[in-house]
Design an enzyme around this catalytic site. Structure first.
Site, short mmCIF file in Angstrom:
data_model
loop_
_atom_site.label_atom_id
_atom_site.label_comp_id
_atom_site.label_asym_id
_atom_site.label_seq_id
_atom_site.Cartn_x
_atom_site.Cartn_y
_atom_site.Cartn_z
CB SER A 56 -3.89 -46.17 -31.11
OG SER A 56 -2.70 -46.64 -30.51
CD GLU A 79 -4.47 -34.84 -30.42
OE1 GLU A 79 -4.85 -35.28 -29.32
OE2 GLU A 79 -3.78 -35.51 -31.21
CG HIS A 134 -10.84 -20.31 -13.25
ND1 HIS A 134 -9.68 -19.60 -13.30
CD2 HIS A 134 -11.82 -19.44 -12.88
CE1 HIS A 134 -9.91 -18.34 -12.95
NE2 HIS A 134 -11.21 -18.22 -12.70
CE LYS A 172 -6.32 -43.20 -27.32
NZ LYS A 172 -4.84 -43.05 -27.37
#
Length: 485
Positions: A280, A293, A159, A286
């Site tokens: 970024s 992804e 979980h 970043k």
């Protein structure tokens, strides 16, 4: 591929509408089957000559013309014309230009229906090998990472909550186990794909003394499809391929999701190499896990192709229907997607930086030893449900007091169960890990054996993949030699 076309005379009094030609044409994508179409035709004409169905002189001219066409395609000199409709007619048109009317004999004892079914299967078996090779390489990268960090402990999760301590190697090996099943599914599919439909004709077979088994042998196939109707109309092999790729992508997407999470500041378990991350456009600080992804995101693309083909075939009557022209684009794209990701993933995994200290600290937090305390009570004779409740109350007390198990005095422990002050329970995450030395567990000795067993199995699979590639290459080399027919 039955149906009217201005390329076929006799029955029709006028050509099809130009918009129908655009709709009907599959050449923009099925040209990808050109090599397999030519090799299938070489095997077919070799059999026709051997059986005395086509004169040997014509068969030799056809074979030589086909070899010339393949060379033109490989050298990108071949002119593809939309008017040809599909790759089969494109090759046949060029063959007629090269050798004249004898080219018309090539289509003896064959329909475009069984021809395209053969081409698709010849292409797909190589696609299966390509995906298999990519999975082997990815699995080896996971094993290398696991072996390099066999002494690293991190929290296992359920979980997405810290649950119990695990070896990082054990966690990584879980993905190796998933991919091993993917490899097994692909090997099983390969045996079903590697059967020749040629000789089935349009749907009922052909009235010639053909030798279907000989054609299959020439193409390094493992036999023929027995039912001519099934042979030309079945696309379950394409569905199964897409289903297998979809499961591969589900597994890779789960791995990508964990890598994305682990690379975040909140986890801080790993850092991607600069070559596999991006910056970024506005935030200089970043470091985005874009590669992982994209791997996660492209799973939807492959899932969609599976659903698309299921929708195409679900209501088709036997035998061939033009709807089946929609069977290839999604499969081609799915293969391209998965194959690229399987090339990117191994170097990305091998260049990951592991924060061993951060993982270990996280494994010690969140009362990950609670289950081990309950198990210690059970070994002391306490029923598990009672032990579970007692330790649950103990955890709640520790949270309220800001303490860990190791900081509790005996008089505090006995408040929750009288046996807690007497028993010996794991005090470190390594105690918990070493307590699980059994098959399937996270104990260091077992994990080491599991990694070695998986590597041996991967080596066996790699040898099988290489053997099949060699068998196909040798068969095709014989077809392309001047000795055939």
């Amino acid at each position: 591929m039955s149906g009217g076309s201005k390329l076929w005379g006799g029955r029709f009094q006028k050509p099809t509408h130009e918009l129908v030609d655009q709709l009907n044409a599959s050449l923009p994508f099925d040209r990808r089957l050109a090599r397999h179409d030519i090799l299938g035709s070489l095997a077919h004409v070799t059999m026709l000559a051997r059986q005395g169905i086509v004169p040997l002189e014509d068969a030799r001219a056809i074979a030589q013309g086909l070899r010339v066409i393949l060379q033109e395609i490989q050298e990108e000199r071949f002119v593809f014309r939309l008017a040809d409709e599909d790759i089969h007619l494109s090759v046949e048109r060029r063959l007629r230009e090269l050798i004249g009317p004898a080219a018309g004999r090539l289509h003896t004892a064959r329909s475009r229906n069984d021809q395209v079914a053969l081409d698709f299967r010849l292409w797909m078996r190589e696609a299966i090998l390509e995906v298999g090779e990519g999975i082997v390489e990815t699995s080896q990268a996971l094993l290398d990472l696991a072996n390099e960090h066999r002494d690293v402990v991190l929290p296992g999760y359920t979980h997405l909550q810290r649950a119990q301590p695990l070896l990082l190697a054990h966690h990584l090996h879980a993905y190796v186990a998933m991919l091993a099943r993917d490899l097994a599914r692909l090997q099983e599919l390969y045996r079903r794909v590697n059967r020749s439909p040629l000789g089935s004709g349009a749907l009922a077979g052909v009235p010639y003394p053909i030798d279907r088994a000989f054609v299959a042998e020439l193409l390094a196939m493992d036999g023929i499809l027995e039912n001519s109707i099934d042979a030309v109309s079945a696309r379950d092999f394409a569905l199964e391929f897409l289903a297998d790729l979809a499961i591969v992508m589900a597994h890779l997407s789960r791995l990508a999701e964990e890598l994305v999470l682990w690379s975040s500041s909140e986890f801080g378990f790993i850092e991607f190499d600069d070559a596999f991350a991006t910056g970024s456009s506005i935030m200089p600080q970043k470091k985005n896990p874009d590669v992982a992804e994209l791997l996660r995101g492209k799973s939807g693309r492959v899932f969609g192709h599976l659903m698309g083909l299921l929708t195409v075939v679900k209501g088709l009557p036997l035998a061939y229907n033009k709807d089946l022209q929609e069977d290839k684009e999604g499969v081609f794209d799915a293969l391209d997607t998965v194959a690229l990701l399987l090339r990117v993933l191994p170097p990305m995994l091998r260049t990951l930086r592991i924060d061993r200290g951060r993982m270990h600290t996280a494994a010690e937090q969140g009362f990950t030893l609670a289950t081990d305390v309950a198990d210690a009570l059970v070994r002391a004779g306490v029923p598990f449900r009672d032990a579970h409740e007692a330790v649950g109350r103990l955890v709640a007390y520790c949270i309220a007091e800001g303490k860990t198990f190791g900081e509790l005095a005996a008089d505090e422990l006995v408040r929750f169960h009288p046996r807690l002050a007497e028993i010996v329970f794991p005090r470190t995450v390594w105690d918990a890990v070493r307590a699980r030395e059994h098959p399937g567990g996270t104990g260091p000795e077992h994990v080491a054996r599991a990694l070695e067993a998986s590597r041996s199995e991967l080596e066996r699979t790699a040898r099988w993949l290489q053997q099949e590639r060699q068998r196909i290459d040798e068969a095709f080399a014989r077809l392309l030699s001047e000795e055939f027919p």
